[in-house]
Structures are given as C-alpha cells and as structure tokens.
Design a protein around this motif. Structure first.
Motif, PDB file in Angstrom:
ATOM      1  N   CYS A  68      45.696 -69.867  46.899  1.00  0.00           N
ATOM      2  CA  CYS A  68      44.400 -69.807  47.565  1.00  0.00           C
ATOM      3  C   CYS A  68      44.195 -68.391  48.084  1.00  0.00           C
ATOM      4  N   SER A 111      42.842 -69.907  42.835  1.00  0.00           N
ATOM      5  CA  SER A 111      41.473 -70.113  43.298  1.00  0.00           C
ATOM      6  C   SER A 111      40.605 -68.935  42.880  1.00  0.00           C
ATOM      7  N   VAL A 126      38.415 -73.743  45.668  1.00  0.00           N
ATOM      8  CA  VAL A 126      39.436 -74.610  46.272  1.00  0.00           C
ATOM      9  C   VAL A 126      38.945 -76.046  46.447  1.00  0.00           C
ATOM     10  N   LEU A 132      46.459 -69.522  55.070  1.00  0.00           N
ATOM     11  CA  LEU A 132      45.433 -70.457  54.595  1.00  0.00           C
ATOM     12  C   LEU A 132      44.267 -70.487  55.578  1.00  0.00           C
ATOM     13  N   GLU A 152      40.722 -74.322  53.660  1.00  0.00           N
ATOM     14  CA  GLU A 152      41.846 -74.656  52.781  1.00  0.00           C
ATOM     15  C   GLU A 152      42.777 -75.672  53.465  1.00  0.00           C
TER      16      GLU A 152
END
Lengths: 278, 278
Positions: free
Chosen positions: B118, B144, B174, B237, B241
């Motif tokens: 991510c 992502s 995501v 994150l 996320e």
C-alpha cells in the motif's frame, strides 16, 4: 550561526564521507534526524559536534532537548552549510568519535542471539541487518574484517539509529570471532542455501522441550545461545567460514526463488532464534 | 553485431528507464543475467528483444540455450552499446512487453498467502518484498495504485527474477483490493507497529489446532488464507488502509528499535503465514 559553506569546518565534516579521513581523524558522521536522535539518546559521550538548521531544530524539538540535557553543543547552521556537509543530512548532522571496540570489550558470555556478518560488502545490507538484529532483540552484531566499514555513512543511515541500540563490533577476523564464541559455548549456525538443517525443523523441535517433553536430540537446539554467520552477497559463505560453524542451516525457500537477499535471510534467522529462545 | 551506441535502437532501449516511455511503448527493461535468466525461463512470451555482449553469452551459456529453445532472438552487441542502453546491464539486457494484469486475471480464490504493498514508494523496498514473497511461497503480490511503478528498472532488478515466479499485479486501488480479497474469504492483516495482535501470539495459537486440540478462538487464525497489507516507508498504513483490514498485527520488537524497514517486516510476516499454513 554558521553561514559559510566553504569554511574549513564544513570541509572537515564533508571529508568524513571518505574512509581514509574517518580513520585519520577517528571520527564519523551520523546524518538525519532519526540517526542523530538515537545517537543523542544512547551514545551522547561519543558525540563531538551537532550541526542543524533552525527549521530542523524547531521541527524535532525532542532531539535538541535531549542534546541540551546531555550538555551537547548544537551549532546552528544555514541550510547551505548543512547541504555542503552532506547531501543526506535532512537538516541535521552529527560528528562522532569512533570507538573501535574489540571482542574483549563486550560480555560475550551473556549473549544468546548474535549476528556475524562475514564479508558483507553492501552498506545498505549491513545497516539493514543491524536494524533487523536490533528489532529481533539480538545481543550483539559482529562484522568481520572483510566486511564493509561500519562507519560508512550509508551503513550508519541504513541502521536507522539501531547501531546505538546494541553493541556492534567490526574489524575482527572470522577465525577470531569463531574462537571467541566457542570459548563461551555459543553455537555457530552458518546460514546457507545448502544448509544441512531446515530452519523450520529446528523450530519444530524446540516446541516439545518447552512443554516439558524430551527434546529431539537429532537436531541442534535452536533455543541454545546461537551466533549466525551470514555471507557475502554474491558468493555466500566461504569454505573457511562454513568450516568454522557447528551447523549449516537453510532458510526454507517455498517458491521458485533460488536465494535470499542477505538482509532477508538474516531477518528470518534472527527472528527464529529470538522466538525459539522466548 | 550492434556496434553503434548512438543508434535509434539504443536510444529506444535507454528511454525505457523513464516511466512515460514505458507507458507509451508498453515495454520495460530487465537488466543483468539473473533477471534475464528468469524472464527467459518463466516469461519467454513477454520477451521482445535480448541484447548481450559476446563475453556475457559465453559466461552464461544456460541463459542463451534457454533463449534458443524458446525461439528468442538474441542481438549480439558491443560492450559500448550495452553500456549505452543501461549502466546496470552487466552485459545483458532484455526488452519485455508489459502486461498490466488486473485482479480479474488471477485466481484469487486459491490464494492463501498474499502480500499487498500500500503506497510503498521505494523501488528497492518493493523489489525486495516481491523477492521475499517468492521465497516465502506467497501466491500473489499486489501493488496499490499509489505504489512505485512495478516496471521501474530498479524494482525489476531488486526482485532478482522473482517477479517472473509469481503473479504480481499493480495499479489497483486499495478499496478494490480489499473488496476482491473479501469476496473470496481471504482475511486481511494490517502490519503495523501499533497492531492489536502480536504476531508471536498468533503463531502460538496455531499449534494446538494442528495437534488436534481446540483452536484458541480469541485470536485470528494465522493459518487461514491471509493477505498482508504493508504501508508506506515513512507514514506506515493510512487510516483508510487500516480500516480496510480485518485485524491489525504487530511484529514483535524485542530490542530498542522503534520500527522495522517495510521489507524486513514483510519478510517476518510472510514467512510467519507460510509457516502457520504448512
């Protein structure tokens, strides 16, 4: 306020990017807020000078409060001066006295999880292994005399401050490292793709012992004090290095990968040992 | 034998270092013997051209035997031509057709161990995670749409050929990744320093189930099909996320390290899942 990017002081700091100058002056650089923060916290006595821009001092007040408490002098410098000192300073850089510790300076007998870098040459790899060793709770990292210079700024940066968290020794011949470990009864595991033992099997055989059952004596005890030998990026461990180990251990490769990056392998091995030793 | 380092062909290859040219031409580069070897073995249909020096062809005959068997044409080129194409070719470089696969192109329902990057921006980190995912036996890597370009030559190099060993998908939002995983019943673990569950505890609770006892229902099942979310190098994150994950899991930090490099964290997590799923 230091404002002249062409001063002798700036030239001196910049020169410490070269190994010869680091050796001659007995000094090295720590660049960037994360590294300087950890140096101030854990190795204040080693710090000779700190240089920072006004903006950086305002942005990371914790670093400079800790520095004041440790009675460390911070030179305010213009962004031009800091940039001239290093392209990787991110506004703050420290000059430290290097302490070349030897095996005799650490208490090997209490160590249970040790990382030994045998001829690891890439600065990023060496630094990443030191950071992973710190995270895994290793007691000590040793770099053989054929490995990259621990005071190389790229190694220092890659450790993200971890080199101030646990003892890191460098410049020792592998034979001497092995002899020192053996004296205090630390077993040596050589991490190699062709290892005789699978790391998963070693971890499996730890379980029963902890539950009170009899340990599986057919495999080495992963929970005993262990030093891991990690080899060169291209060649792996040499015959000499392999022969100095008690056991050779392979990290399981489950996919199609033919090998692991040394930092990846070290992460798996050091975490496995710390888990086995919980 | 190609000998003119200023030819249009050389310029075309060199231009593929830039994202815009890769997109415009639908092509990308694989540099160096290790990457080209794996591309020839596992993705021969994607290869458009291979360029190599005579010396490299003699040094790595296996690559060129495999290429001949796959009916791939190899252009012999002078060292100057190869150097003009790339500073990282080590004597051999391939131009590949990029295949932008989407989630619909893979069989998600059979996946058990998935890595999701991510917003991972550093090419070396992304490549190292793909290589570690391959070694750990992961089924799939998803990047992502905010992550680094998978066809960036530095990403490709860092995978050391592993990007040809398992499906790698990129450019997916995501939210879409999470929805796709959820549809097939794959649980999502967010790897984060502040995770609610300790990875060691999850691994401990797998054991009893395998021995026939009742599983500990108070923790998520580490042996169930799992996708790991790994975050940005600096920020970790994001809230979005994190909210898409079923559980947040922390890698134990046993020393003084405050965080882990994303590639190090991914290694520990992906190996933990593959061990739990044995």
């Amino acid at each position: 306020m230091l404002e002249n990017p062409r001063s002798d002081r700036v030239k001196h700091v910049r020169a410490l990017h070269a190994r010869s100058a680091r050796k001659r002056h007995g000094q090295y650089l720590v660049e960037g807020p994360q590294g300087v923060r950890e140096a101030v916290r854990y190795a204040p006595d080693d710090i000779r000078d700190i240089y920072a821009t006004t903006e950086t001092m305002e942005r990371y007040p914790d670093i400079f409060e800790d520095a004041a408490e440790a009675r460390l002098w911070v030179h305010q410098a213009s962004p031009d001066v800091i940039s001239a000192m290093s392209g990787d300073a991110q506004g703050v850089i420290a000059v430290l006295h290097r302490k070349d510790r030897t095996l005799a300076d650490v208490d090997l007998s209490s160590a249970r999880n040790v990382a030994v870098l045998c001829c690891v040459r890439d600065p990023g790899n060496a630094g990443t292994v030191i950071r992973a060793a710190d995270a895994a709770g290793a007691d000590l990292v040793i770099l053989s005399d054929e490995s990259v210079d621990i005071f190389n700024p790229k190694v220092v940066r890659s450790t993200a401050g971890s080199m101030f968290h646990l003892p890191v020794i460098s410049g020792v011949a592998v034979e001497e490292i092995a002899a020192g470990l053996r004296t205090v009864g630390i077993q040596i595991f050589a991490a190699t793709g062709s290892g005789a033992y699978d790391l998963d099997d070693l971890l499996d055989s730890v379980g029963p012992t902890r539950n009170g059952a009899v340990a599986d004596k057919s495999t080495p005890d992963a929970a005993a004090p262990t030093a891991w030998f990690f080899g060169n990026e291209a060649q792996g461990l040499s015959q000499v290095e392999l022969s100095l180990a008690d056991y050779s251990v392979r990290v399981p490769l489950r996919g199609r990968a033919e090998s692991l990056n040394v930092a990846t392998a070290a992460t798996v091995c050091l975490y496995a040992t710390s888990r086995a030793q919980r």
